[in-house]
Scaffold this motif. Structure first.
Motif, mmCIF file in Angstrom:
data_model
loop_
_atom_site.group_PDB
_atom_site.id
_atom_site.type_symbol
_atom_site.label_atom_id
_atom_site.label_comp_id
_atom_site.label_asym_id
_atom_site.label_seq_id
_atom_site.Cartn_x
_atom_site.Cartn_y
_atom_site.Cartn_z
ATOM 1 N N ARG A 126 -90.373 -40.726 34.524
ATOM 2 C CA ARG A 126 -91.072 -41.943 34.098
ATOM 3 C C ARG A 126 -92.125 -42.354 35.142
ATOM 4 O O ARG A 126 -93.268 -42.634 34.813
ATOM 5 C CB ARG A 126 -90.077 -43.094 33.892
ATOM 6 N N LEU A 177 -86.857 -39.118 30.762
ATOM 7 C CA LEU A 177 -87.700 -40.040 31.535
ATOM 8 C C LEU A 177 -87.003 -40.619 32.763
ATOM 9 O O LEU A 177 -87.637 -40.825 33.798
ATOM 10 C CB LEU A 177 -88.230 -41.174 30.652
ATOM 11 N N ASP A 205 -99.553 -39.731 26.740
ATOM 12 C CA ASP A 205 -98.738 -40.680 25.976
ATOM 13 C C ASP A 205 -97.822 -39.930 25.011
ATOM 14 O O ASP A 205 -96.642 -40.253 24.883
ATOM 15 C CB ASP A 205 -99.627 -41.668 25.215
ATOM 16 N N GLU A 259 -95.074 -38.149 26.908
ATOM 17 C CA GLU A 259 -94.068 -39.104 27.365
ATOM 18 C C GLU A 259 -93.112 -39.460 26.231
ATOM 19 O O GLU A 259 -91.898 -39.544 26.436
ATOM 20 C CB GLU A 259 -94.759 -40.361 27.907
ATOM 21 N N THR A 260 -93.636 -39.626 25.052
ATOM 22 C CA THR A 260 -92.789 -39.929 23.889
ATOM 23 C C THR A 260 -91.831 -38.769 23.606
ATOM 24 O O THR A 260 -90.639 -38.977 23.399
ATOM 25 C CB THR A 260 -93.659 -40.225 22.654
ATOM 26 N N SER A 305 -90.803 -36.609 25.673
ATOM 27 C CA SER A 305 -89.908 -36.418 26.815
ATOM 28 C C SER A 305 -88.981 -37.606 27.055
ATOM 29 O O SER A 305 -88.384 -37.720 28.133
ATOM 30 C CB SER A 305 -90.742 -36.191 28.083
ATOM 31 N N SER A 306 -88.827 -38.449 26.076
ATOM 32 C CA SER A 306 -88.059 -39.684 26.272
ATOM 33 C C SER A 306 -86.637 -39.445 26.783
ATOM 34 O O SER A 306 -86.095 -40.258 27.525
ATOM 35 C CB SER A 306 -88.024 -40.507 24.983
#
Length: 189
Positions: A58, A119, A109, A112-113, A115-116
């Protein structure tokens, strides 16, 4: 009975002295120095090391997005300046860079979603160590040298300047290198 216990304890202690306890941090540093440094070091001693910091995925995503946001703002500023000065070629270069940077931010972005689930996992640890290395023709002292190591033991960077430690570390993020393909990560922090 007491003698038998003392004898058993002494034998156990003696037997365990011969067994080398694995140290994954030292092993990773030694492997990096012996396998990836041009000097061809064959002997490495790590005197000591200490954990300095750790970074989650994160935090790494936030850091990368912040770096690209700064680039986007710089591109936008110069695009406007060059356009107002009539410098079309420079403006075109900045416009292309701005568009590319916007695409990278959008892709980060999305990554990141996707890879939630990871994080909050640790992406890498930062250590400071002291040691020395010897090879056939050279030797080197490592004094207050910083190293970044992933949880699976990969050394991502090694430097004596802590400010340079996290350059190009976005590559710990799964899919990051595909997103920034063709970009110079050296300009990032």
């Amino acid at each position: 009975m007491k003698r038998l216990f003392l004898l058993s304890a002494a034998l156990v202690a003696l037997a365990s002295c011969g067994q080398k306890v694995q140290d994954p941090v030292k092993d990773a540093i030694v492997k990096e120095i012996t396998e990836n440094m041009e000097e061809g070091f064959t002997t490495v001693r790590i005197y000591n090391y200490e954990l300095v910091d750790s970074t989650s995925f994160r935090e790494e995503f936030e850091h990368r997005k912040k770096a690209f946001e700064a680039r986007k703002q710089s591109d936008e500023k110069f695009l406007l300046q060059y356009s107002s000065e009539g410098k079309r070629q420079n403006a075109a270069i900045k416009q292309a860079s701005y568009i590319r940077t916007m695409g990278i931010i959008s892709a980060l972005d999305s990554l990141e979603t996707v890879s939630s689930a990871i994080l909050d996992d640790i992406a890498y640890y930062d250590y400071k160590f002291n040691g020395m290395a010897k090879g056939p023709d050279s030797s080197m002292e490592f004094t207050d040298t910083y190293v970044t190591i992933t949880p699976d033991g990969r050394v991502m960077s090694m430097t004596s300047n802590r400010k340079d430690l996290h350059k190009s570390l976005g590559r710990v993020i799964p899919g990051y290198m595909d997103v920034v393909k063709g970009e110079s990560e050296d300009s990032e922090e």
